[in-house]
Scaffold this motif. Structure first.
Motif, PDB file in Angstrom:
ATOM      1  N   GLY A  25       0.280  -1.367   0.027  1.00  0.00           N
ATOM      2  CA  GLY A  25      -0.120  -0.312   0.334  1.00  0.00           C
ATOM      3  C   GLY A  25       1.263   1.158  -0.231  1.00  0.00           C
ATOM      4  O   GLY A  25       0.176   2.205  -0.516  1.00  0.00           O
ATOM      5  N   LYS A  26       1.729   1.046   0.438  1.00  0.00           N
ATOM      6  CA  LYS A  26       3.121   2.405  -0.299  1.00  0.00           C
ATOM      7  C   LYS A  26       3.471   2.901  -2.121  1.00  0.00           C
ATOM      8  O   LYS A  26       3.517   3.620  -1.463  1.00  0.00           O
ATOM      9  N   PHE A  27       3.021   2.255  -2.646  1.00  0.00           N
ATOM     10  CA  PHE A  27       3.601   2.409  -3.377  1.00  0.00           C
ATOM     11  C   PHE A  27       2.317   1.955  -4.497  1.00  0.00           C
ATOM     12  O   PHE A  27       2.655   2.323  -5.839  1.00  0.00           O
ATOM     13  N   GLY A  44       6.293  -6.218 -11.124  1.00  0.00           N
ATOM     14  CA  GLY A  44       6.720  -5.203 -12.309  1.00  0.00           C
ATOM     15  C   GLY A  44       6.020  -4.156 -12.016  1.00  0.00           C
ATOM     16  O   GLY A  44       5.871  -3.330 -12.674  1.00  0.00           O
ATOM     17  N   PHE A  45       5.040  -3.932 -11.502  1.00  0.00           N
ATOM     18  CA  PHE A  45       4.066  -2.718 -10.904  1.00  0.00           C
ATOM     19  C   PHE A  45       5.040  -1.575 -10.484  1.00  0.00           C
ATOM     20  O   PHE A  45       5.459  -0.245 -10.311  1.00  0.00           O
ATOM     21  N   TRP A  46       5.565  -1.779  -9.284  1.00  0.00           N
ATOM     22  CA  TRP A  46       6.760  -1.798  -8.900  1.00  0.00           C
ATOM     23  C   TRP A  46       8.161  -0.842  -9.977  1.00  0.00           C
ATOM     24  O   TRP A  46       8.674   0.522 -10.100  1.00  0.00           O
ATOM     25  N   ALA A  47       8.214  -1.288 -10.957  1.00  0.00           N
ATOM     26  CA  ALA A  47       9.341  -1.298 -12.012  1.00  0.00           C
ATOM     27  C   ALA A  47       8.100  -0.415 -12.871  1.00  0.00           C
ATOM     28  O   ALA A  47       9.820   0.709 -12.909  1.00  0.00           O
ATOM     29  N   ALA A  48       7.357  -0.349 -13.405  1.00  0.00           N
ATOM     30  CA  ALA A  48       6.758   0.595 -13.941  1.00  0.00           C
ATOM     31  C   ALA A  48       6.968   1.656 -13.343  1.00  0.00           C
ATOM     32  O   ALA A  48       7.025   2.448 -14.071  1.00  0.00           O
ATOM     33  N   LYS A  49       6.564   1.725 -12.380  1.00  0.00           N
ATOM     34  CA  LYS A  49       6.479   3.428 -11.538  1.00  0.00           C
ATOM     35  C   LYS A  49       7.581   4.110 -11.728  1.00  0.00           C
ATOM     36  O   LYS A  49       7.630   5.121 -11.615  1.00  0.00           O
ATOM     37  N   GLU A  50       8.210   2.879 -10.954  1.00  0.00           N
ATOM     38  CA  GLU A  50       9.819   3.521 -11.127  1.00  0.00           C
ATOM     39  C   GLU A  50      10.324   4.155 -12.774  1.00  0.00           C
ATOM     40  O   GLU A  50      10.860   5.118 -13.071  1.00  0.00           O
ATOM     41  N   ALA A  51      10.405   3.233 -13.736  1.00  0.00           N
ATOM     42  CA  ALA A  51      10.481   3.425 -15.355  1.00  0.00           C
ATOM     43  C   ALA A  51       9.998   4.641 -15.620  1.00  0.00           C
ATOM     44  O   ALA A  51      10.048   5.438 -16.438  1.00  0.00           O
ATOM     45  N   ILE A  52       8.731   4.762 -15.242  1.00  0.00           N
ATOM     46  CA  ILE A  52       7.403   5.961 -15.723  1.00  0.00           C
ATOM     47  C   ILE A  52       7.905   6.904 -15.404  1.00  0.00           C
ATOM     48  O   ILE A  52       8.264   8.547 -15.946  1.00  0.00           O
ATOM     49  N   SER A  53       8.309   7.419 -13.714  1.00  0.00           N
ATOM     50  CA  SER A  53       8.940   8.423 -13.069  1.00  0.00           C
ATOM     51  C   SER A  53       9.866   8.756 -13.771  1.00  0.00           C
ATOM     52  O   SER A  53      10.307  10.101 -13.885  1.00  0.00           O
TER      53      SER A  53
END
Length: 125
Positions: A25-27, A44-53
């Motif tokens: 829930g933190k990300f 994968g969702f963590w990596a996606a949010k990092e890649a997008i940012s």
């Protein structure tokens, strides 16, 4: 603008084991948590949010939080994302693309963001 991120799935697993349900829930939003049915998808969702940012040139920061990025899946289970209105306006975003994969203990994501801002990627100095 292109961003890429690679994360060890075990890193995310240990994070979730250490901090429990609150960790995710933190990300991820409640809707994203429902989509992420296993640790590979969560990573994968963590990596996606990092890649997008990273594609935006901001990284995860006060200007672009994890919750300014929302990940969805279409009817064929392909990921896509939406951004907070302030990011769309700031960068004059006109198109978004996302690819996520996981294999051999890693999750990787690539984001491609097209902007109408002509000065954003200027090569002159």
């Amino acid at each position: 603008m292109i961003g890429i991120d690679l994360v060890k799935i075990d890193r995310i697993r240990k994070f979730t084991e250490r901090f429990g349900d609150k960790a995710v829930g933190k990300f991820l939003s409640a809707e994203e948590i429902k989509l992420a049915k296993n640790i590979d998808t969560i990573a994968g969702f963590w990596a996606a949010k990092e890649a997008i940012s990273k594609a935006l040139g901001l990284g995860i920061s006060k200007d672009c939080s994890f919750f300014d990025i929302k990940i969805y899946k279409d009817s064929k289970n392909r990921p896509y994302f939406k951004l907070a209105k302030h990011l769309i306006q700031r960068f004059e975003i006109i198109d978004l693309s996302l690819s996520i994969t996981h294999d051999s203990g890693f999750a990787i994501a690539i984001a491609d963001i097209k902007s109408d801002t002509k000065t954003q990627n200027s090569i002159s100095f």
